[in-house]
Structure formats: C-alpha cells, structure tokens
Design an enzyme around this catalytic site. Sequence first.
Site, PDB file in Angstrom:
ATOM      1  N   SER A 199       0.820  -1.208   0.000  1.00 12.43           N
ATOM      2  CA  SER A 199       0.000   0.000   0.000  1.00 12.43           C
ATOM      3  C   SER A 199       0.856   1.260   0.000  1.00 12.43           C
ATOM      4  CB  SER A 199      -0.866   0.045   1.264  1.00 12.43           C
ATOM      5  OG  SER A 199      -1.672  -1.084   1.360  1.00 12.43           O
ATOM      6  N   HIS A 201      -1.016  -2.735  -7.290  1.00 14.78           N
ATOM      7  CA  HIS A 201      -1.770  -2.397  -6.081  1.00 14.78           C
ATOM      8  C   HIS A 201      -3.274  -2.543  -6.302  1.00 14.78           C
ATOM      9  CE1 HIS A 201      -2.946   0.759  -2.875  1.00 14.78           C
ATOM     10  NE2 HIS A 201      -2.836  -0.437  -2.333  1.00 14.78           N
ATOM     11  N   GLU A 221      -3.590   0.118  -9.252  1.00 16.12           N
ATOM     12  CA  GLU A 221      -2.502   1.066  -9.506  1.00 16.12           C
ATOM     13  C   GLU A 221      -1.270   0.240  -9.894  1.00 16.12           C
ATOM     14  OE1 GLU A 221      -3.286   4.848  -6.501  1.00 16.12           O
ATOM     15  OE2 GLU A 221      -2.289   3.101  -5.686  1.00 16.12           O
ATOM     16  N   ASN A 266      -3.992   5.902  -1.650  1.00 18.25           N
ATOM     17  CA  ASN A 266      -3.743   5.889  -0.200  1.00 18.25           C
ATOM     18  C   ASN A 266      -3.151   7.193   0.312  1.00 18.25           C
ATOM     19  OD1 ASN A 266      -4.864   3.431   0.277  1.00 18.25           O
ATOM     20  ND2 ASN A 266      -2.961   2.297   0.025  1.00 18.25           N
TER      21      ASN A 266
HETATM   22  P1  NAD Z   1      -3.522  -9.449   6.081  1.00 16.75           P
HETATM   23  O1  NAD Z   1      -2.984  -9.192   7.456  1.00 16.75           O
HETATM   24  O2  NAD Z   1      -4.961  -9.724   5.912  1.00 16.75           O
HETATM   25  O3  NAD Z   1      -2.736 -10.698   5.422  1.00 16.75           O
HETATM   26  C1  NAD Z   1      -1.342 -10.769   5.384  1.00 16.75           C
HETATM   27  C2  NAD Z   1      -0.978 -12.234   5.315  1.00 16.75           C
HETATM   28  O4  NAD Z   1       0.433 -12.355   5.076  1.00 16.75           O
HETATM   29  C3  NAD Z   1      -1.263 -13.002   6.614  1.00 16.75           C
HETATM   30  O5  NAD Z   1      -2.147 -14.084   6.356  1.00 16.75           O
HETATM   31  C4  NAD Z   1       0.118 -13.488   7.056  1.00 16.75           C
HETATM   32  O6  NAD Z   1       0.091 -14.771   7.680  1.00 16.75           O
HETATM   33  C5  NAD Z   1       0.857 -13.523   5.728  1.00 16.75           C
HETATM   34  N1  NAD Z   1       2.303 -13.511   5.857  1.00 16.75           N
HETATM   35  C6  NAD Z   1       3.071 -12.805   6.714  1.00 16.75           C
HETATM   36  N2  NAD Z   1       4.376 -13.106   6.516  1.00 16.75           N
HETATM   37  C7  NAD Z   1       4.423 -14.011   5.503  1.00 16.75           C
HETATM   38  C8  NAD Z   1       5.480 -14.712   4.861  1.00 16.75           C
HETATM   39  N3  NAD Z   1       6.750 -14.525   5.200  1.00 16.75           N
HETATM   40  N4  NAD Z   1       5.160 -15.569   3.865  1.00 16.75           N
HETATM   41  C9  NAD Z   1       3.879 -15.785   3.520  1.00 16.75           C
HETATM   42  N5  NAD Z   1       2.828 -15.155   4.112  1.00 16.75           N
HETATM   43  C10 NAD Z   1       3.108 -14.280   5.093  1.00 16.75           C
HETATM   44  O7  NAD Z   1      -3.047  -8.219   5.195  1.00 16.75           O
HETATM   45  P2  NAD Z   1      -3.721  -7.671   3.851  1.00 16.75           P
HETATM   46  O8  NAD Z   1      -4.728  -6.648   4.226  1.00 16.75           O
HETATM   47  O9  NAD Z   1      -4.091  -8.794   2.993  1.00 16.75           O
HETATM   48  O10 NAD Z   1      -2.489  -6.862   3.226  1.00 16.75           O
HETATM   49  C11 NAD Z   1      -1.501  -7.512   2.457  1.00 16.75           C
HETATM   50  C12 NAD Z   1      -0.746  -6.483   1.647  1.00 16.75           C
HETATM   51  O11 NAD Z   1      -1.675  -5.815   0.773  1.00 16.75           O
HETATM   52  C13 NAD Z   1      -0.074  -5.389   2.472  1.00 16.75           C
HETATM   53  O12 NAD Z   1       1.108  -5.005   1.851  1.00 16.75           O
HETATM   54  C14 NAD Z   1      -1.102  -4.266   2.411  1.00 16.75           C
HETATM   55  O13 NAD Z   1      -0.516  -3.006   2.611  1.00 16.75           O
HETATM   56  C15 NAD Z   1      -1.625  -4.426   1.010  1.00 16.75           C
HETATM   57  N6  NAD Z   1      -2.971  -3.870   0.748  1.00 16.75           N
HETATM   58  C16 NAD Z   1      -3.968  -3.987   1.682  1.00 16.75           C
HETATM   59  C17 NAD Z   1      -5.223  -3.477   1.400  1.00 16.75           C
HETATM   60  C18 NAD Z   1      -6.362  -3.622   2.387  1.00 16.75           C
HETATM   61  O14 NAD Z   1      -7.397  -2.977   2.193  1.00 16.75           O
HETATM   62  N7  NAD Z   1      -6.245  -4.441   3.417  1.00 16.75           N
HETATM   63  C19 NAD Z   1      -5.476  -2.860   0.168  1.00 16.75           C
HETATM   64  C20 NAD Z   1      -4.445  -2.785  -0.774  1.00 16.75           C
HETATM   65  C21 NAD Z   1      -3.188  -3.288  -0.465  1.00 16.75           C
END
Ligand code: NAD
Length: 282
Positions: free
Chosen positions: A119, A140, A152, A190
């Site tokens: 993000s 993204h 994005e 963001n």
């Molecule tokens: P989340 O916490 O729901 O999921 C993250 C997952 O990553 C977890 O299940 C965790 O166990 C796993 N993880 C951690 N370390 C790991 C590793 N070494 N190998 C494999 N898996 C691993 O988070 P999310 O909301 O899905 O966010 C994920 C990414 O997407 C982040 O970079 C976030 O900034 C980005 N993002 C999030 C959103 C949102 O609305 N939540 C939107 C766009 C982008």
Amino acid sequence: MNKQRIGIVGAGTMGSGIAQALSVCGHEVALVDVSQRAVERGLATITGSMERLVKRGKLAEADTAAALSRIRTSGELAALSDCDLIVEAASERLDLKLELFASLDALARPDAILASNTSSISITRLAAATCRPAQVVGLHFFNPVPVMALVEIICGLQTSDETYQAVADLVAAIGKTAVPVKNSPGFVVNRMLCPMINEAIFALGEGLASAAEIDDAMKLGANHPIGPLALCDMIGLDIELAVMQVLFESFKDPKYRPAPLLVEMVEAGYLGRKTGRGFFRY
Ligand code: NAD
C-alpha cells in the site's frame, strides 16, 4: 492473453481476493502463507465471496468449482518456483517484504516478474533487494478485490517497459482498470484515502461524535458509499497505521501523524473485520 501460473504470497484479506480475481479468469494460482489458518480462512473467504457473486448473477455457478480447482495452496515459498508472475501480498512491513523479495528472487524462474501489492512501500527499494530489478513492479489492488475496478501499477526506478506492459495486459485481461502511478509513498489513492480515515479516527478520539455518527455523517454529507471507520475496519487497522507511518516518515510532515487512538487500537489487537473487532464489532 495466455493463461498464466501466478503465485501469491499471503492469503489474507488481499491475497485471497487477488487469488479469486485471477482464478475466476482462468489463471492457475498458487497461494502461499506461513499460517495454515490464514490459508483456510482465505479459501473460506473466496468460497463465500463466489457464492455471493453467484446469487447476484455476476458469476456462473458452474465456473466457481473450476475457479476453486485452479487454486492450490502451500506453506512454502518453494511452491512458487514454476510461476510466471508472483504477487507479494504479505503483511505491510518493510523488513518482511525485503526478505521476501530476496527469497522470491532466489527461487523464482529467471523470467518471472515479481510484483508487490504494498500500500505504501517503495517499489524501487523492493526491486533493489533482488537481482532482477527490471522485473519488479507494484501491482496495487483494492479491497475487496473481486469488486473493486482499480489497480494502480507502480514502476520503480529500475522497472522495464516490458514488465509494465506485461502486468498492464494482465490487469486488462481480468477486467480491471490500471492507472500508472509514480513510485511515491502511498501512491495516489492511499495518499488521500488514509489521511482521511486517520482524520476520522482523530475526530472519534476527540469525541466529536460516535463511530456510527461519524460514518453516517460522511455517507450522507459527502455521499461516500461506506463510512471512513467501517472502511478502516475493512482495510485493517494495522494496514492503515502502517500506511500512515510510511507517509509520516517519508514526508516528515506532521499532517500525516497517526491518530493516537489508531495506535492504541492496533496495540490492543483490534484490527477490524479480520479480528472481529475494530471501530465496530463483527
Ligand atoms: P492481512 O494481514 O490480511 O494478510 C497478510 C498475510 O500475510 C497473513 O495471512 C500473514 O500470515 C501472511 N504472511 C506474513 N508473513 C508471511 C510470509 N513470510 N510468507 C507468507 N505469508 C506471510 O493483510 P492484507 O490486508 O491482505 O495486506 C496484504 C498487503 O496488501 C499489504 O502489503 C497491504 O498493505 C496491502 N494492501 C492492503 C489493502 C487492504 O485494504 N487491506 C489494500 C491494498 C493493499
């Protein structure tokens, strides 16, 4: 476009949504998470989301089983060694992502593209952790991935035109709209959305109104489809905090300081929908 083998690292909110969007369009998906529980929850989320889409007539029932059969899961990054493209969607931590990109670079096919769904973290910095910086790009997606139209695409300083074009073609092929964005903290959406949510949390912390009232005010007064606090629960409070910290540290501008209530709620483990409690209960 040819159907690809696409790896996804992280089966959380975004990883599971990206897996669904890609598998529904015929791509083979390998979904990897360190947590078996996250994998199970991710698959359950995908199944539930597909069922809702079928009910709304947006997906044929016959296609759901086929899409699910195209998703294989694993706890090991090695399961991604045959992928054309790997999309990293693990937790929003720089140290973790740098480590992941170095590991993915070592095990992925030499021609594979490595993308991050970060993000806010610099794609240039992630690319520099690999020996294939020209093949690293930001992809993204937005939450919830199956319904949100925007992706994005962020090119780091080293990203090649070929890499940009390959992921732009993929985004178009899955029916989403790409907006190319310069590599800058928070990119475009963001950079604006997270400070707005952060301001709503300041308002809540200062007692301007209740969480439900703040959300109603923004829905009715600004015509937002969802209130900022409910949206934060959907995004994840930890993700909102991580983005605000990146904006604050990158621009050194106090306007980006995270709201104290946001920090405290993350400390308490109230991360929103994914933990059953955020600004609202689930
Ligand atoms: P989340 O916490 O729901 O999921 C993250 C997952 O990553 C977890 O299940 C965790 O166990 C796993 N993880 C951690 N370390 C790991 C590793 N070494 N190998 C494999 N898996 C691993 O988070 P999310 O909301 O899905 O966010 C994920 C990414 O997407 C982040 O970079 C976030 O900034 C980005 N993002 C999030 C959103 C949102 O609305 N939540 C939107 C766009 C982008």
